[in-house]
Design a protein around this motif. Structure first.
Motif, short mmCIF file in Angstrom:
data_model
loop_
_atom_site.label_atom_id
_atom_site.label_comp_id
_atom_site.label_asym_id
_atom_site.label_seq_id
_atom_site.Cartn_x
_atom_site.Cartn_y
_atom_site.Cartn_z
N TYR A 1 -5.97 -2.00 0.10
CA TYR A 1 -5.06 -1.03 0.71
C TYR A 1 -5.36 0.34 0.10
N CYS A 2 -5.48 1.35 0.94
CA CYS A 2 -5.71 2.71 0.45
C CYS A 2 -4.72 3.67 1.07
N LYS A 3 -4.50 4.79 0.38
CA LYS A 3 -3.54 5.78 0.84
C LYS A 3 -3.93 6.35 2.20
N VAL A 4 -2.91 6.57 3.00
CA VAL A 4 -3.09 7.22 4.29
C VAL A 4 -3.28 8.72 4.05
N ASP A 5 -4.29 9.30 4.69
CA ASP A 5 -4.51 10.74 4.55
C ASP A 5 -3.29 11.52 5.03
N ASP A 6 -2.88 12.49 4.24
CA ASP A 6 -1.77 13.38 4.60
C ASP A 6 -0.52 12.58 4.97
N TYR A 7 -0.21 11.58 4.15
CA TYR A 7 0.96 10.74 4.42
C TYR A 7 2.21 11.59 4.51
N TRP A 8 3.00 11.35 5.52
CA TRP A 8 4.17 12.19 5.80
C TRP A 8 5.20 12.18 4.67
N GLY A 9 5.31 11.07 3.94
CA GLY A 9 6.37 10.96 2.94
C GLY A 9 5.90 11.11 1.51
N LYS A 10 4.71 11.63 1.29
CA LYS A 10 4.15 11.64 -0.07
C LYS A 10 4.98 12.47 -1.05
N ASP A 11 5.73 13.46 -0.58
CA ASP A 11 6.49 14.32 -1.48
C ASP A 11 7.97 13.96 -1.57
N LEU A 12 8.37 12.86 -0.96
CA LEU A 12 9.76 12.43 -1.07
C LEU A 12 10.07 12.08 -2.52
N PRO A 13 11.29 12.31 -2.98
CA PRO A 13 11.63 12.01 -4.38
C PRO A 13 11.31 10.57 -4.79
N ALA A 14 11.52 9.62 -3.87
CA ALA A 14 11.26 8.22 -4.20
C ALA A 14 9.79 7.94 -4.43
N ASN A 15 8.90 8.86 -3.99
CA ASN A 15 7.47 8.65 -4.16
C ASN A 15 6.87 9.44 -5.31
N VAL A 16 7.64 10.31 -5.91
CA VAL A 16 7.12 11.11 -7.02
C VAL A 16 6.88 10.20 -8.23
N GLY A 17 5.67 10.21 -8.73
CA GLY A 17 5.33 9.39 -9.90
C GLY A 17 5.11 7.93 -9.59
N THR A 18 5.14 7.54 -8.32
CA THR A 18 4.89 6.16 -7.92
C THR A 18 3.69 6.11 -7.00
N GLY A 19 3.12 4.91 -6.82
CA GLY A 19 1.94 4.79 -5.96
C GLY A 19 0.85 5.73 -6.40
N ASN A 20 0.52 5.66 -7.70
CA ASN A 20 -0.40 6.65 -8.28
C ASN A 20 -1.87 6.33 -8.05
N PHE A 21 -2.17 5.13 -7.58
CA PHE A 21 -3.56 4.75 -7.32
C PHE A 21 -3.92 5.09 -5.88
N ASP A 22 -5.16 5.50 -5.68
CA ASP A 22 -5.63 5.73 -4.31
C ASP A 22 -5.68 4.43 -3.54
N CYS A 23 -6.07 3.34 -4.23
CA CYS A 23 -6.23 2.06 -3.56
C CYS A 23 -5.73 0.92 -4.45
N TYR A 24 -5.33 -0.15 -3.80
CA TYR A 24 -4.96 -1.41 -4.46
C TYR A 24 -5.80 -2.50 -3.82
N ARG A 25 -6.56 -3.21 -4.64
CA ARG A 25 -7.43 -4.25 -4.10
C ARG A 25 -7.03 -5.59 -4.70
N TYR A 26 -6.77 -6.56 -3.81
CA TYR A 26 -6.40 -7.91 -4.22
C TYR A 26 -7.57 -8.85 -3.99
N GLU A 27 -7.99 -9.52 -5.06
CA GLU A 27 -9.09 -10.47 -4.99
C GLU A 27 -8.55 -11.89 -4.84
N TYR A 28 -9.10 -12.64 -3.92
CA TYR A 28 -8.68 -14.02 -3.67
C TYR A 28 -9.69 -14.99 -4.24
#
Length: 618
Positions: A239-266
């Motif tokens: 999973y990678c961040k959406v370019d110009d995500y509409w909610g990136k500056d919402l208070p609930a997102n400040v300091g969270t979701g700090n990685f560009d991508c999350y990769r799950y290995e099976y």
């Protein structure tokens, strides 16, 4: 199945939202949040949650294993019955409300910019942000909210119709950016505005020409901060961040979701997965095997300080893990048969021999919380249970709440075996040729199934003890597709399963312990248990006006379930075992109800470069 969408990979919770209400001209409340029991911790103008670093660096990829994702996947649709879902799909979607990780029952406006409701909570209106966008750039509107409700009700997992939406009367778009949920008359409405706010928002324009009821690996259009950027079926998903995500500056997102991508290995094999971690093929691991934690973290990367280990305190109720007994099977109808099985699992020997004394024995369905029943029935519990006395086991009223027997730390505890044999005899089982049989000559048979052998070292001693008691017991390993189908259709005798337990339970626990979910395909009611008493108490939980009132009702349910012996409880650890390559930064404060790794950690580029320079990582 019904999940709150929480962006930035925050953990899923059941939300009861707290608020500082403001009176409205028409006797309604308008706020930035809503609560079941108290005041919001964060005011309307909060800048960020207290447990984050608001200046956390952004970037990098967090690689890890799927925590609850199984050994493979074949579907990107988490909302339906079909398919084996890939992990973390909820993070592709936004919801009207989102929650914090340092409050037990709170949520704040997210896709909504305000929430309005009357004191009786018979309806709720959400004013939506006008800048919300799906991943393809289309605006998120109230019409999408209505569509999401309609499609989930019509074609979604049975949970939506039977549990999540059972008290919804209507959902309507008042205009393009205002949506109203109206609830049924007579329903417990305390949590309904909160559940409405947790609805995953699906794009009408994407799904209207597709078959929603079919599982697929087509990447769907979502509304959250992340989307699937890359995957290989059954191997990994990224999973990678959406370019110009509409909610990136919402208070609930400040300091969270700090990685560009999350990769799950099976991985299909746990040992292979561990070797991959040792080699640096993924960077973070939440260890769930006590033996590995105690004996196998002595590899060179640990000795050199490249890999760290830590125990992160966990204040949430322990997972309701146990060996669940399928009451849909005829051999388990007698409660004494089920009680006998409690004496055939020697936790003390298992903990010492297999777990290196790592765990505590669980007994409650709400372990590690103040919702656990204890001792004799209290006057408050009695007041709730007295009307159902004739339909409940006498032990509920006459004995202390059931606590699993403490056994000797030897593989076979003869006194426990004798107790089991006595109970089995009282249930009508008679030894015949070394096997227990009932009056009809049917053998007491128990088959354990799983799609891996991860629990075989625990189940084998139990099976051996069962055989000593005269039970025809065995373990059968099946493939993943078979396991999924047999689990969904309840084609098993006993099954090892663990469920996350809510900090603030409501009527959704009917999905686990209510009569409504006994025959519902793929419900969380593994045991197939239901009773008028518990059904009524579930409504009491949902209508409680205070946490104290809710706790009494939950404790009464706990007391009943333990007396009915619907599972053999397992064990718990009030902490998370975290192992990670030392490339991360983390805030000074851990959120109370989460380990914070996915939601608040970040990539420390200097640490990563240093390990690469030493040849520790590629």
């Amino acid at each position: 199945m019904f999940q709150w969408c929480k962006t930035s990979f925050k953990s899923v919770a059941v939300f009861s939202v707290l608020m500082a209400p403001m009176a409205h001209a028409q006797d309604t409340i308008i706020s930035h949040g809503i609560s079941s029991y108290g005041d919001l911790k964060y005011p309307a103008d909060y800048k960020h949650f207290d447990y984050v670093n608001p200046n956390a660096p952004q970037g990098g990829t967090l690689t890890m294993l799927p925590k609850y994702g199984g050994a493979t996947f074949d579907s990107f649709n988490q909302f339906i019955l079909k398919g084996a879902n890939v992990t973390a799909l909820g993070n592709m979607y936004a919801s009207l409300l989102t929650g914090s990780l340092d409050e037990p029952d709170s949520a704040y406006v997210y896709l909504a910019e305000s929430i309005e409701y009357p004191e009786d909570r018979s309806w709720v209106v959400f004013k939506m942000r006008r800048d919300g966008r799906f991943h393809d750039g289309m605006p998120i509107t109230a019409h999408d909210v209505v569509f999401s409700y309609d499609i989930l009700l019509e074609k979604g997992h049975p949970f939506y119709k039977n549990v999540a939406f059972k008290d919804y009367h209507s959902v309507e778009a008042l205009d393009d950016y205002t949506v109203k949920f109206t609830f049924k008359e007579g329903a417990n409405t305390r949590d309904l505005p909160i559940s409405a706010g947790g609805l995953s928002i699906l794009p009408k324009h994407y799904w209207q020409d597709r078959d929603f009821a079919e599982s697929s690996l087509d990447i769907p259009v979502g509304s959250g901060e992340y989307t699937i950027a890359n995957f290989e079926a059954g191997q990994f998903v990224e999973y990678c961040k959406v370019d110009d995500y509409w909610g990136k500056d919402l208070p609930a997102n400040v300091g969270t979701g700090n990685f560009d991508c999350y990769r799950y290995e099976y991985f299909r094999d746990g040992d292979v997965a561990f070797e991959a971690f040792k080699a640096g093929d993924y960077l973070f691991r939440e260890e769930n095997t006590s033996k590995k934690w105690k004996t196998q973290y002595d590899f060179p990367a640990v000795e050199k300080g490249w890999v760290k280990q830590t125990l992160a305190p966990d204040a949430t109720p322990a997972s309701s893990q146990g060996i669940w007994i399928n009451l849909r099977r005829p051999q388990f109808q007698n409660v004494k048969t089920r009680e006998a099985l409690q004496y055939l699992f020697n936790f003390e020997w298992t903990n010492k021999t297999v777990f290196y004394d790592s765990y505590s024995r669980s007994d409650s369905f709400w372990e590690n919380s103040d919702m656990e029943a204890s001792g004799m029935i209290t006057p408050e519990e009695l007041a709730l249970l007295e009307p159902y006395r004739d339909s409940l086991p006498a032990a509920v009223f006459d004995e202390p709440v059931f606590v699993p027997p403490v056994m000797k730390t030897q593989k076979f505890d003869r006194s426990a075996l004798r107790k089991a044999n006595k109970l089995l005899a009282e249930a009508g089982w008679v030894l015949d040729g070394g096997l227990l049989k009932n009056a009809a000559g049917e053998t007491l048979s128990i088959e354990f199934i799983d799609d891996s052998d991860d629990f075989l070292h625990i189940l084998t001693p139990i099976i051996d003890t069962m055989k000593r008691a005269g039970i025809d017991a065995k373990f059968t390993q099946i493939d993943r597709p078979q396991m999924i189908e047999r689990r969904k259709s309840y084609d098993f005798d006993m099954l090892v399963v663990g469920y996350r337990t809510s900090l603030s339970p409501g009527e959704e626990i009917a999905q686990q312990y209510g009569s409504v979910s006994i025959t519902q395909q793929d419900s969380a009611n593994i045991a197939g248990y239901g009773s008028p008493a518990v059904d009524a108490l579930i409504k009491q939980v949902g209508s409680a006006k205070s946490r104290a009132e809710m706790r009494v009702a939950v404790r009464a349910i706990d007391r009943i379930l333990r007396a009915e012996h619907i599972r053999v409880p397992n064990w718990y650890l009030p902490a998370d075992r975290l192992a990670y390559w030392d490339v991360f930064g983390r805030p000074d404060v851990q959120p109370k109800y989460d380990n914070g790794v996915i939601s608040t950690w970040w990539m420390d580029q200097e640490k990563l470069d240093a390990l690469k320079a030493q040849g520790a990582l590629k």
